[in-house]
Design a protein around this motif. Sequence first.
Motif, short mmCIF file in Angstrom:
data_model
loop_
_atom_site.label_atom_id
_atom_site.label_comp_id
_atom_site.label_asym_id
_atom_site.label_seq_id
_atom_site.Cartn_x
_atom_site.Cartn_y
_atom_site.Cartn_z
N VAL A 23 9.39 -6.11 36.92
CA VAL A 23 9.18 -6.01 35.48
C VAL A 23 7.72 -5.70 35.23
CG1 VAL A 23 8.77 -8.50 35.17
CG2 VAL A 23 9.56 -7.13 33.23
N LYS A 37 9.13 -2.99 30.86
CA LYS A 37 9.86 -1.94 31.57
C LYS A 37 10.45 -2.57 32.82
CE LYS A 37 9.40 2.61 33.60
NZ LYS A 37 8.52 3.73 33.88
N LEU A 38 11.78 -2.51 32.92
CA LEU A 38 12.46 -3.00 34.11
C LEU A 38 12.42 -1.89 35.14
CD1 LEU A 38 15.49 -4.79 32.45
CD2 LEU A 38 13.44 -5.83 33.39
N LEU A 52 17.27 -9.57 31.22
CA LEU A 52 16.27 -9.46 30.16
C LEU A 52 16.35 -10.64 29.21
CD1 LEU A 52 14.05 -7.54 29.00
CD2 LEU A 52 15.84 -6.64 27.52
N ALA A 72 13.58 -3.96 26.40
CA ALA A 72 13.25 -3.04 27.49
C ALA A 72 12.99 -1.66 26.90
CB ALA A 72 14.39 -2.99 28.50
#
Length: 73
Positions: A23, A37-38, A52, A72
């Motif tokens: 992450v 942002k994954l 999330l 996200a």
Amino acid sequence: MEQNVIDVLETIRPMLQQDGGDVQFVNIDQEGTVQVKLQGACGHCPGAAMTLKALIEKRLKQEVPEITRVVAV
């Protein structure tokens, strides 16, 4: 507040990295919405939404009460 969010994310990262994910902090707005942002396996995992909300958002809200939600990007 931004540094607090980054610090909490750093404690979560090892759990995600064990499964091939990660992450990255992107931004936090004035309403307390954190953008992340994954990456890696988390970026394409069918369970990413659950990760999330159930892991990242829950932990951030516990540790940084000003956080209202995590999204996200």
